[in-house]
Design a protein around this motif. Structure first.
Motif, mmCIF file in Angstrom:
data_model
loop_
_atom_site.group_PDB
_atom_site.id
_atom_site.type_symbol
_atom_site.label_atom_id
_atom_site.label_comp_id
_atom_site.label_asym_id
_atom_site.label_seq_id
_atom_site.Cartn_x
_atom_site.Cartn_y
_atom_site.Cartn_z
ATOM 1 N N TRP A 138 11.732 6.000 -5.296
ATOM 2 C CA TRP A 138 11.131 5.615 -4.017
ATOM 3 C C TRP A 138 12.019 4.604 -3.295
ATOM 4 C CZ3 TRP A 138 9.166 0.848 -2.378
ATOM 5 C CH2 TRP A 138 8.394 0.881 -1.219
ATOM 6 N N ASP A 140 0.815 -1.215 0.000
ATOM 7 C CA ASP A 140 0.000 0.000 0.000
ATOM 8 C C ASP A 140 0.848 1.264 0.000
ATOM 9 O OD1 ASP A 140 0.601 -1.180 2.512
ATOM 10 O OD2 ASP A 140 -0.784 0.178 3.523
ATOM 11 N N GLN A 141 2.160 1.160 0.257
ATOM 12 C CA GLN A 141 3.054 2.317 0.214
ATOM 13 C C GLN A 141 3.724 2.480 -1.138
ATOM 14 O OE1 GLN A 141 5.957 1.994 3.287
ATOM 15 N NE2 GLN A 141 4.454 1.719 4.904
ATOM 16 N N ARG A 151 13.991 3.738 2.924
ATOM 17 C CA ARG A 151 13.940 2.358 2.457
ATOM 18 C C ARG A 151 15.292 1.665 2.516
ATOM 19 N NH1 ARG A 151 10.939 5.460 0.878
ATOM 20 N NH2 ARG A 151 8.781 5.359 1.364
#
Length: 192
Positions: free
Chosen positions: A12, A2-3, A18
């Protein structure tokens, strides 16, 4: 899941939240194939400039079972420090490009600036040192602690004196003033 972003997943994925300081290990000779000029971030210009010239290994390569040992952090750092110790150190693009075209010891090109671009529509400052070596124009890609290693006839090390790890800084000769952005030609996307 969902991210996950809708586009630019690579940006990203490279975000500090991350990677948490970790780095990807990848072979110098790619074993993957870039699938074309259309994609979430790809267009014909980027494909022609960065991906089309890449040589691909077509036959199997028998990886030695202990190949991973050379990329373990301590061994990798010792190798880079060895390259810096053996390198011919320069601070101008013409010398670096000229030396890189001939056989010899590694070449370390020292520069000093923040890698971020002020505006999204301008080429990032890293394009000044990446362009002569046909590297991607964003400094975050492929750098290790402020250093990019460029394979070729001679190893070229692009070392950002402002952002590199302190263990690399002693290799810069005291009398060598790093290249600054003022020493770079003005470049627009049209120039590239």
């Amino acid at each position: 899941k969902d991210q996950w972003p809708q586009t630019h997943w690579d940006h990203w994925l490279r975000h500090a939240r991350r990677h948490k300081g970790r780095e990807c290990i990848f072979p110098e000779v790619n074993r993957a194939f870039h699938a074309g000029s259309v994609g979430t971030f790809m267009d014909e210009w980027h494909d022609r400039r960065y991906f089309a010239p890449i040589n691909w290994r077509r036959e199997r390569f028998p990886w030695p079972p202990d190949a991973w040992r050379s990329v373990v952090s301590d061994a990798y750092e010792r190798r880079l420090e060895g390259l810096l110790g053996d390198a011919e150190h320069v601070s101008d693009l013409a010398s670096a490009a000229d030396l890189a075209s001939r056989p010899g010891p590694p070449v370390a090109l020292w520069y000093h600036w923040t890698s971020a671009s002020l505006y999204d529509w301008e080429p990032p400052p890293f394009v000044c040192v990446s362009e002569p070596f046909r590297l991607w124009h964003e400094a975050e890609r492929g750098q290790h602690r402020g250093l990019h290693e460029v394979p070729g006839r001679r190893r070229v090390l692009l070392v950002n004196a402002k952002e590199c790890t302190t263990s690399y800084k002693p290799f810069k000769p005291d009398d060598l003033a790093p290249l600054t952005q003022r020493g770079c030609p003005d470049v627009t996307w049209k120039d590239l």
